[in-house]
Design an enzyme around this catalytic site. Sequence first.
Site, short mmCIF file in Angstrom:
data_model
loop_
_atom_site.label_atom_id
_atom_site.label_comp_id
_atom_site.label_asym_id
_atom_site.label_seq_id
_atom_site.Cartn_x
_atom_site.Cartn_y
_atom_site.Cartn_z
N THR A 149 0.85 -1.19 0.00
CA THR A 149 0.00 0.00 0.00
C THR A 149 0.88 1.24 0.00
O THR A 149 2.09 1.17 0.22
CB THR A 149 -0.92 0.02 1.24
OG1 THR A 149 -0.10 0.09 2.41
CG2 THR A 149 -1.79 -1.22 1.30
N GLU A 163 -5.45 -3.12 -1.72
CA GLU A 163 -6.00 -4.34 -1.15
C GLU A 163 -6.97 -5.05 -2.08
O GLU A 163 -7.35 -6.20 -1.86
CB GLU A 163 -6.74 -4.02 0.17
CG GLU A 163 -5.86 -3.63 1.33
CD GLU A 163 -5.49 -2.14 1.37
OE1 GLU A 163 -5.59 -1.47 0.32
OE2 GLU A 163 -5.10 -1.67 2.46
N LYS A 180 -12.53 14.13 15.16
CA LYS A 180 -13.61 13.84 16.10
C LYS A 180 -13.70 14.94 17.15
O LYS A 180 -12.85 15.04 18.02
CB LYS A 180 -13.37 12.49 16.77
CG LYS A 180 -13.58 11.36 15.81
CD LYS A 180 -13.98 10.07 16.52
CE LYS A 180 -14.02 8.95 15.48
NZ LYS A 180 -12.78 8.17 15.43
N TRP A 182 -18.17 13.53 14.03
CA TRP A 182 -17.17 13.57 12.97
C TRP A 182 -17.20 14.85 12.15
O TRP A 182 -18.26 15.32 11.75
CB TRP A 182 -17.36 12.38 12.02
CG TRP A 182 -16.91 11.08 12.59
CD1 TRP A 182 -16.45 10.88 13.85
CD2 TRP A 182 -16.88 9.82 11.94
NE1 TRP A 182 -16.11 9.55 14.03
CE2 TRP A 182 -16.37 8.87 12.86
CE3 TRP A 182 -17.20 9.39 10.66
CZ2 TRP A 182 -16.21 7.52 12.56
CZ3 TRP A 182 -17.03 8.04 10.36
CH2 TRP A 182 -16.53 7.12 11.29
N1 LIG Z 1 -11.30 8.19 -6.39
C1 LIG Z 1 -10.81 8.35 -5.15
N2 LIG Z 1 -11.20 9.41 -4.40
C2 LIG Z 1 -10.73 9.59 -3.17
N3 LIG Z 1 -9.88 8.75 -2.56
C3 LIG Z 1 -9.46 7.68 -3.26
C4 LIG Z 1 -9.90 7.43 -4.57
N4 LIG Z 1 -9.33 6.28 -4.97
C5 LIG Z 1 -8.56 5.85 -3.97
N5 LIG Z 1 -8.62 6.69 -2.92
C6 LIG Z 1 -7.92 6.60 -1.62
O1 LIG Z 1 -6.77 5.80 -1.80
C7 LIG Z 1 -6.81 4.69 -0.91
C8 LIG Z 1 -6.11 3.52 -1.50
O2 LIG Z 1 -4.79 3.91 -1.81
P1 LIG Z 1 -3.57 2.93 -1.72
O3 LIG Z 1 -4.02 1.54 -1.64
O4 LIG Z 1 -2.66 3.34 -2.80
O5 LIG Z 1 -2.81 3.22 -0.36
P2 LIG Z 1 -3.19 4.21 0.80
O6 LIG Z 1 -4.47 3.79 1.44
O7 LIG Z 1 -3.11 5.60 0.28
O8 LIG Z 1 -1.99 3.92 1.81
P3 LIG Z 1 -2.02 3.09 3.20
O9 LIG Z 1 -3.09 2.06 3.09
O10 LIG Z 1 -0.66 2.50 3.27
O11 LIG Z 1 -2.29 4.11 4.22
C9 LIG Z 1 -8.26 4.45 -0.64
O12 LIG Z 1 -8.46 3.75 0.57
C10 LIG Z 1 -8.80 5.88 -0.61
O13 LIG Z 1 -8.60 6.47 0.65
MG LIG Z 2 -4.97 2.12 2.53
#
Ligand SMILES: Nc1ncnc2c1ncn2[C@@H]1O[C@H](COP(=O)(O)OP(=O)(O)OP(=O)(O)O)[C@@H](O)[C@H]1O
Ligand SMILES: [Mg+2]
Lengths: 550, 550
Positions: free
Chosen positions: B180, B324, B434, B439
């Site tokens: 991630t 994921e 919070k 929220w």
């Molecule tokens: N279209 C979108 N709009 C807003 N947020 C998005 C969008 N697509 C993905 N995301 C954000 O990106 C996340 C997924 O990103 P990625 O799997 O690359 O790692 P990350 O969640 O940024 O990092 P980590 O999980 O290590 O904290 C999602 O859970 C969401 O929060």
């Molecule tokens: Mg993530």
Amino acid sequence: MPGGTDQTLRPFLWRATNLYSDTEIVSRNHDGMQRYTYSEYEGRTSQLANALDEYGIESGDRVGTFCWNHSRHFETYFAVPSIGAQLHTINPLLPDAHIQYIVDNADDELIFVDQSLASKLAGAVADADDEFDGVDFVVMGHEAADDLEATPYESFIEGHATDYDWPDVDEDQPAGMCYTSGTTGNPKGVEYTQQMLWSHTMASQTPQGIPMADDDVVMPVVPMFHVNAWGMPFTATAGGAKQVFPGPSPEPEDLATLIENEGVTISAGVPTVWLGLMEYCSEHDVDLSTLETVIVGGSAAPKSMVEWFDTQGVEVLHAWGMTEMAPIGSVSHLKSDLATADYDTQVEKRSKQGLVVPGLEFKVIDDDGEEIVWNGQEFGELWIRGPWVTTEYFERPEANEADFEDGWLKTGDVVTVDKDGYIKIVDREKDVIKSGGEWISSVELENAIMAHDGVAEAAVVGVPHERWQERPVAFVVPAEGADRETLVDEINELLADEYPKWWLPDEIEFIKEVPKTATGKFSKKDIREEYADQSLVEGQVPDEAAPDRN
Amino acid sequence: MPGGTDQTLRPFLWRATNLYSDTEIVSRNHDGMQRYTYSEYEGRTSQLANALDEYGIESGDRVGTFCWNHSRHFETYFAVPSIGAQLHTINPLLPDAHIQYIVDNADDELIFVDQSLASKLAGAVADADDEFDGVDFVVMGHEAADDLEATPYESFIEGHATDYDWPDVDEDQPAGMCYTSGTTGNPKGVEYTQQMLWSHTMASQTPQGIPMADDDVVMPVVPMFHVNAWGMPFTATAGGAKQVFPGPSPEPEDLATLIENEGVTISAGVPTVWLGLMEYCSEHDVDLSTLETVIVGGSAAPKSMVEWFDTQGVEVLHAWGMTEMAPIGSVSHLKSDLATADYDTQVEKRSKQGLVVPGLEFKVIDDDGEEIVWNGQEFGELWIRGPWVTTEYFERPEANEADFEDGWLKTGDVVTVDKDGYIKIVDREKDVIKSGGEWISSVELENAIMAHDGVAEAAVVGVPHERWQERPVAFVVPAEGADRETLVDEINELLADEYPKWWLPDEIEFIKEVPKTATGKFSKKDIREEYADQSLVEGQVPDEAAPDRN
Ligand SMILES: Nc1ncnc2c1ncn2[C@@H]1O[C@H](COP(=O)(O)OP(=O)(O)OP(=O)(O)O)[C@@H](O)[C@H]1O
Ligand SMILES: [Mg+2]
Ligand SMILES: Nc1ncnc2c1ncn2[C@@H]1O[C@H](COP(=O)(O)OP(=O)(O)OP(=O)(O)O)[C@@H](O)[C@H]1O
Ligand SMILES: [Mg+2]
């Protein structure tokens, strides 16, 4: 172990009922037109699931249906598999002996039967030894059946809760079951696991399959008793489409009315269904303007059908499939580099059985066990494999030995593949005629003969021959008013123009009707049994009934 | 046991190379433009597979890549998984410490690295303890690397046979791996089984996903080092599309040129990529006429982006996903019943993160552990599950305990769902503020602030507070030439118009730049560490910093 959750049908239902709760399911039922939403559908499906629980159906049990295409039948489609049981759709057009064999072989606990089919089933039951012992019946509708002791469906589900706590079903759990048409022998049982149906649904949804979305109105004319109406009720649900079920024994008029009234965009059926509609349209003013796609399969779609629908602004997608593969294997989409080809070339391609859908692999094995070249000429048996192609028949160890190898299903279909990858079925292995060790395509000869105006139907089969192994004989049903005197000569001439001498039938026999299977295909097995005798060709076989090898 | 053959990637390659052997793969490589066909691609992929065998890679081994989007990288995409090994794509923009951790944690045997990234990797290697022990390197191209002992790729594969007898790989075999982004903590490893990648490919191909066919020209700008470029190289292969790879650090000019020259129809990337292209187009004459669809995801797509592409005749599909889930979860297709809605409503819907794709299920759990109502107002954490959603992290038992439940992945994304089923991400659980148990959406406040012309970037984070738990503080990067004197007041006014009093940041701080993660997202973790101190809000918090409950 890494991995996601199991592949099951339930999430398709979940998505449709949550995202498309107001989208309609319309059905021509025995007791009138039924019209409700996905949300109501889910409620009734849950009621049915609760009723099945109370009746005592458990995970792994088989539940049969003996029904046309309608909303109650559709309710069994999700309820039965999603409680972990197995939906066995039975073809009501089969002869009694087959029905008895199938119900016994599948060990069905409970059978849902249509009002209009109850007496047919009652006949099979009355006539049975112990095949139906312990089987109960539910008749689709509010009323009891005359000839069969059966609970009315509405009483069966009445009073049950409209929600259900669906279990997590294993993807390897058998979810469906269907027997093959019995065209080449006895029907063979095929079980569909949740994973197979999931895979088939997803593959159908690709642009290379027959995709459906929320702006579609989907009407399967192909029976829900045969290979889940080509999976359309599942695919349409996954896509959130409106669904239209044409009910018991739909006539061309019923189809035309439903297309017009409900705005059908996608429909599917065997060629005879569409021949019926085409004829109806020639005599009535039918508005096909909403219709975008007609899927034709089960038997070969004639070119003229593709052309006629083109004139109506409807795209024919010719598809090939088998009960063994739930059923879709190939769909005849026009490849993008053929977009600029001339119309005849396009129709030629689109009339073949098409391009394999993503996720499958195939090979074509000739008589010498070698893979053929993709040149549209060489032919051999089609072998196919993939996540929704079965790797065994139900309780048929001998057939399994013969029909499967390393995960490959030997389809029994004899095909060519052209350089663009289009598959064309030229025959069934069991129907192909072997003269002097070389193959003659019975299908090619039949099509050529049926192109004659004076011919209604024609079937060509091989009769045994001492020297050449087999020789072709044509069985012809003359069209009304045809001149039988000249017909034989004209057919002979016509064939002589197109085919090598050793392909020509040694005899042309007139018959009243070509016998059909329960799914409406020519039953050459029956023709062979009834008519084909080697005496037919005695003294009429040419000296050289094989290609010149020199 | 009934069932089909395993779900693996190989048949997608088989189909493309057999049905679309002449279709092109075009790549802006380090050593110039590369242009070859699927058929040549298959040959080189087979050579690579043979080379990996000879090197000693076995089923289950991990092979890393440290590369941009190009054809050689694409060769590893099918070669590595299809010999039964596992392709671990490493994000080269990560800090050295993360790279060291990831390579060690994944236990990579061999790493393919770009010429332009070799010195970056060499730095991480030089600096390492034992994380790189036993790891070998292959550098993409004909030449050796300056700083890293590495075999040139072309020598690595040279002389190997251009065909390969692909084994039958189990569908549960891990085929891919990606960590991630590390936005909310340390990167977590996610393994993709063959089945997960197969499922993701099929779901992408549905009309509800991002379908691709043989008339498409597909250019993934989203990096192949992050979640397989959203699976596009697999999806495009399954559909038989032409593929275009934009190479190392593509600039807007490179993208514009490739779109024009290659006739790109579908492209995909994070919002910043498209902001760059939009700016470039405003200054140059760019022909976007072939472009049909632009997929935007990874972070929220601003409405203005959807609108701008509309003016160009290009449909933006806003998509939400996660490492994921390989990664696609939802896509913002316009529902058919919104086809007649006014334009603003349509853009409003299309700017949300969209409708869940078929095959997945989700629920949204609020602070009290209850499912929210789908009314576009209530919000909670999104839980999701399905065949391509992982059910565990790689070697992280504690995270697994916290982040998964009964197959559900707790996404950490806080969302609303409207009555049409559109998901909207309002925050990350770790970023949501919070105040008095209620929220506040940091994302809403940021978007409102960034709508001000004088603001370049803004991040809102919660700082600890004794009485109210947390209180919002805004960190603002003023735009060039903005009047800092009046900016704070203007922002305060603007927010006061739209949001309840207790949502308003108690402090607005100017900063030079918002720190970013290796995938270009705002790193609020870093902001919190660097700036957010409770002293910031001392004496500035309102008396009632929570909604009035009476
Ligand atoms: N279209 C979108 N709009 C807003 N947020 C998005 C969008 N697509 C993905 N995301 C954000 O990106 C996340 C997924 O990103 P990625 O799997 O690359 O790692 P990350 O969640 O940024 O990092 P980590 O999980 O290590 O904290 C999602 O859970 C969401 O929060
Ligand atoms: Mg993530
Ligand atoms: N579009 C088509 N054109 C020609 N033939 C087709 C087409 N679609 C299906 N078929 C034929 O139908 C067969 C599959 O039919 P089905 O599974 O209903 O049972 P069957 O093969 O007719 O019966 P059995 O296997 O019991 O002999 C295919 O193997 C093929 O021979
Ligand atoms: Mg068959």
